[in-house]
Design a protein around this motif. Sequence first.
Motif, PDB file in Angstrom:
ATOM      1  N   ALA A   9       0.881  -1.350   0.010  1.00 35.34           N
ATOM      2  CA  ALA A   9      -0.026  -0.160  -0.025  1.00 35.34           C
ATOM      3  C   ALA A   9       1.014   1.395  -0.051  1.00 35.34           C
ATOM      4  O   ALA A   9       2.109   1.152   0.315  1.00 35.34           O
ATOM      5  CB  ALA A   9      -0.969  -0.035   1.133  1.00 35.34           C
ATOM      6  N   GLY A  10       0.293   2.418  -0.055  1.00 36.26           N
ATOM      7  CA  GLY A  10       1.017   3.707  -0.164  1.00 36.26           C
ATOM      8  C   GLY A  10       1.047   4.339  -1.506  1.00 36.26           C
ATOM      9  O   GLY A  10       0.617   3.901  -2.535  1.00 36.26           O
ATOM     10  N   THR A  11       1.832   5.417  -1.684  1.00 36.52           N
ATOM     11  CA  THR A  11       1.818   6.251  -2.787  1.00 36.52           C
ATOM     12  C   THR A  11       3.349   6.241  -3.136  1.00 36.52           C
ATOM     13  O   THR A  11       4.186   6.924  -2.263  1.00 36.52           O
ATOM     14  CB  THR A  11       1.130   7.539  -2.858  1.00 36.52           C
ATOM     15  N   GLY A  12       3.640   6.108  -4.265  1.00 36.31           N
ATOM     16  CA  GLY A  12       5.154   5.971  -4.933  1.00 36.31           C
ATOM     17  C   GLY A  12       5.360   7.462  -5.243  1.00 36.31           C
ATOM     18  O   GLY A  12       6.590   7.933  -4.629  1.00 36.31           O
ATOM     19  N   SER A  13       4.728   8.393  -5.584  1.00 37.12           N
ATOM     20  CA  SER A  13       4.759   9.709  -6.215  1.00 37.12           C
ATOM     21  C   SER A  13       3.341  10.347  -6.146  1.00 37.12           C
ATOM     22  O   SER A  13       2.385   9.940  -6.128  1.00 37.12           O
ATOM     23  CB  SER A  13       5.554   9.946  -7.511  1.00 37.12           C
ATOM     24  N   SER A  14       3.588  11.555  -5.562  1.00 38.83           N
ATOM     25  CA  SER A  14       2.324  12.322  -5.455  1.00 38.83           C
ATOM     26  C   SER A  14       2.586  13.903  -5.609  1.00 38.83           C
ATOM     27  O   SER A  14       3.776  14.534  -5.429  1.00 38.83           O
ATOM     28  CB  SER A  14       1.808  12.464  -3.732  1.00 38.83           C
ATOM     29  N   PHE A  15       1.484  14.571  -6.293  1.00 38.94           N
ATOM     30  CA  PHE A  15       1.501  15.798  -6.891  1.00 38.94           C
ATOM     31  C   PHE A  15       0.163  16.555  -6.388  1.00 38.94           C
ATOM     32  O   PHE A  15      -0.855  16.105  -6.498  1.00 38.94           O
ATOM     33  CB  PHE A  15       1.752  16.163  -8.417  1.00 38.94           C
ATOM     34  N   SER A  16       0.651  17.597  -5.780  1.00 40.46           N
ATOM     35  CA  SER A  16      -0.855  18.142  -5.041  1.00 40.46           C
ATOM     36  C   SER A  16      -0.795  19.837  -5.130  1.00 40.46           C
ATOM     37  O   SER A  16       0.439  20.560  -5.489  1.00 40.46           O
ATOM     38  CB  SER A  16      -0.911  17.940  -3.593  1.00 40.46           C
ATOM     39  N   THR A  17      -1.683  20.608  -5.448  1.00 37.96           N
ATOM     40  CA  THR A  17      -1.777  21.917  -5.355  1.00 37.96           C
ATOM     41  C   THR A  17      -2.565  22.395  -4.518  1.00 37.96           C
ATOM     42  O   THR A  17      -3.368  21.476  -3.941  1.00 37.96           O
ATOM     43  CB  THR A  17      -2.210  22.436  -6.895  1.00 37.96           C
ATOM     44  N   ALA A  18      -2.795  23.572  -4.188  1.00 35.23           N
ATOM     45  CA  ALA A  18      -3.645  24.041  -2.992  1.00 35.23           C
ATOM     46  C   ALA A  18      -5.049  24.397  -3.485  1.00 35.23           C
ATOM     47  O   ALA A  18      -5.746  25.496  -3.005  1.00 35.23           O
ATOM     48  CB  ALA A  18      -2.936  25.389  -2.729  1.00 35.23           C
ATOM     49  N   SER A  19      -5.705  23.625  -4.466  1.00 37.75           N
ATOM     50  CA  SER A  19      -7.073  23.756  -4.876  1.00 37.75           C
ATOM     51  C   SER A  19      -7.303  24.807  -5.539  1.00 37.75           C
ATOM     52  O   SER A  19      -8.575  24.913  -5.691  1.00 37.75           O
ATOM     53  CB  SER A  19      -7.941  23.030  -3.802  1.00 37.75           C
ATOM     54  N   GLY A  20      -6.411  26.093  -5.740  1.00 43.55           N
ATOM     55  CA  GLY A  20      -6.865  27.052  -6.463  1.00 43.55           C
ATOM     56  C   GLY A  20      -6.340  27.229  -7.793  1.00 43.55           C
ATOM     57  O   GLY A  20      -6.585  28.307  -8.314  1.00 43.55           O
ATOM     58  N   LEU A  21      -5.826  26.295  -8.481  1.00 47.59           N
ATOM     59  CA  LEU A  21      -5.400  26.290  -9.538  1.00 47.59           C
ATOM     60  C   LEU A  21      -6.621  26.336 -10.642  1.00 47.59           C
ATOM     61  O   LEU A  21      -7.425  25.646 -10.656  1.00 47.59           O
ATOM     62  CB  LEU A  21      -4.467  25.034  -9.992  1.00 47.59           C
ATOM     63  N   THR A  22      -6.500  27.265 -11.483  1.00 45.64           N
ATOM     64  CA  THR A  22      -7.536  27.772 -12.546  1.00 45.64           C
ATOM     65  C   THR A  22      -6.921  28.003 -13.968  1.00 45.64           C
ATOM     66  O   THR A  22      -7.816  27.554 -14.906  1.00 45.64           O
ATOM     67  CB  THR A  22      -8.481  28.916 -12.139  1.00 45.64           C
ATOM     68  N   THR A  23      -5.724  28.140 -13.757  1.00 42.77           N
ATOM     69  CA  THR A  23      -4.861  27.900 -15.326  1.00 42.77           C
ATOM     70  C   THR A  23      -3.721  27.431 -15.103  1.00 42.77           C
ATOM     71  O   THR A  23      -3.397  27.158 -14.131  1.00 42.77           O
ATOM     72  CB  THR A  23      -4.790  29.545 -15.704  1.00 42.77           C
ATOM     73  N   GLY A  24      -2.739  27.137 -16.101  1.00 42.22           N
ATOM     74  CA  GLY A  24      -1.500  26.479 -16.198  1.00 42.22           C
ATOM     75  C   GLY A  24      -1.535  24.815 -16.042  1.00 42.22           C
ATOM     76  O   GLY A  24      -2.837  24.351 -16.212  1.00 42.22           O
ATOM     77  N   LYS A  25      -0.469  24.388 -15.463  1.00 42.37           N
ATOM     78  CA  LYS A  25      -0.431  22.780 -15.514  1.00 42.37           C
ATOM     79  C   LYS A  25      -0.030  22.594 -14.269  1.00 42.37           C
ATOM     80  O   LYS A  25       1.096  23.550 -13.608  1.00 42.37           O
ATOM     81  CB  LYS A  25       0.376  22.578 -16.649  1.00 42.37           C
ATOM     82  N   LEU A  26      -0.490  21.476 -13.555  1.00 43.72           N
ATOM     83  CA  LEU A  26       0.250  20.781 -12.562  1.00 43.72           C
ATOM     84  C   LEU A  26       1.452  20.210 -12.985  1.00 43.72           C
ATOM     85  O   LEU A  26       2.432  20.291 -12.105  1.00 43.72           O
ATOM     86  CB  LEU A  26      -0.768  20.055 -11.576  1.00 43.72           C
ATOM     87  N   VAL A  27       1.484  19.182 -13.848  1.00 43.83           N
ATOM     88  CA  VAL A  27       2.541  18.375 -14.386  1.00 43.83           C
ATOM     89  C   VAL A  27       2.728  18.673 -15.774  1.00 43.83           C
ATOM     90  O   VAL A  27       1.685  18.432 -16.697  1.00 43.83           O
ATOM     91  CB  VAL A  27       2.353  17.189 -14.263  1.00 43.83           C
ATOM     92  N   GLU A  28       3.737  19.101 -16.389  1.00 41.33           N
ATOM     93  CA  GLU A  28       3.804  19.189 -17.992  1.00 41.33           C
ATOM     94  C   GLU A  28       5.108  18.237 -18.370  1.00 41.33           C
ATOM     95  O   GLU A  28       6.216  18.290 -17.901  1.00 41.33           O
ATOM     96  CB  GLU A  28       4.221  20.470 -18.221  1.00 41.33           C
ATOM     97  N   ILE A  29       4.783  17.604 -19.278  1.00 33.44           N
ATOM     98  CA  ILE A  29       5.892  16.792 -19.956  1.00 33.44           C
ATOM     99  C   ILE A  29       5.824  17.108 -21.572  1.00 33.44           C
ATOM    100  O   ILE A  29       4.925  17.030 -22.143  1.00 33.44           O
ATOM    101  CB  ILE A  29       5.590  15.090 -19.961  1.00 33.44           C
ATOM    102  N   ASN A  30       7.178  17.558 -21.911  1.00 30.83           N
ATOM    103  CA  ASN A  30       7.317  18.028 -23.128  1.00 30.83           C
ATOM    104  C   ASN A  30       8.440  17.363 -23.776  1.00 30.83           C
ATOM    105  O   ASN A  30       9.520  17.738 -23.410  1.00 30.83           O
ATOM    106  CB  ASN A  30       7.579  19.539 -23.407  1.00 30.83           C
ATOM    107  N   THR A  31       7.931  16.672 -24.889  1.00 29.84           N
ATOM    108  CA  THR A  31       9.307  15.639 -25.363  1.00 29.84           C
ATOM    109  C   THR A  31       9.838  16.420 -26.577  1.00 29.84           C
ATOM    110  O   THR A  31      10.607  16.008 -27.451  1.00 29.84           O
ATOM    111  CB  THR A  31       8.605  14.364 -25.735  1.00 29.84           C
ATOM    112  N   GLY A  32       9.492  17.694 -26.971  1.00 27.78           N
ATOM    113  CA  GLY A  32       9.951  18.657 -28.010  1.00 27.78           C
ATOM    114  C   GLY A  32       9.992  17.935 -29.421  1.00 27.78           C
ATOM    115  O   GLY A  32       8.899  17.301 -29.813  1.00 27.78           O
TER     116      GLY A  32
END
Length: 208
Positions: free
Chosen positions: A1-24
């Motif tokens: 059980a458990g979480t390997g990786s975790s991403f969180s924001t303060a619940s107020g994100l209305t624009t932008g990205k929490l995670v971005e992957i750009n392979t060019g």
Amino acid sequence: AGTGSSFSTASGLTTGKLVEINTGTSAFSTAGGGLSITSSGAFTGTLQKLVANSTLSGTVLGIDATALTGGSAISANLGAAVYTGSGAISLSADSASSGTLLSLSGTRVGANNGTGAKIVVGTSTGIDPTVGRGVWVSLAGTGTAYYANAATGYSGNFIDLRVNAVQRFSVSQNGVIFVNAPTGFSGNLIDLQVSGTSQLSVNQAGAA
């Protein structure tokens, strides 16, 4: 059980990205791709799950590939798996009371001899005509192309074909066939043939 990786924001994100992957300009030529999730365990849960239970009108999974001319926007490959389940691709919305559950749109496909949806449950033979198709069903030596089974008390049409919203052909719940030819039509309303030879026909005047 458990979480390997975790991403969180303060619940107020209305624009932008929490995670971005750009392979060019990377040109992937293998199945690994830009993001690969692999499991060697015999899990019974879900390998990747998107949860958005509070959104009312957003898009949970969006795919843009505006330059795609071949390949696939979505590809599911079961390989050598002898699948016996009830839906390799499953969509459930049993509380829905209106709307469209599955929508396919290709407004130029029919005029260019394309196909809206192709279902292959066997290898057909012969040479198919070059025409636009809404649904293309391919069968082998046995099987049923279109199957419908209604509950007791069903009322409606199993088949309803129209031109400009005007009903031209239908088959009711009792198996009654309805044919409605337009004004000025000349020819046979019904023509039953065996090996290309007419056995029974009814023309526009009702004569057999």
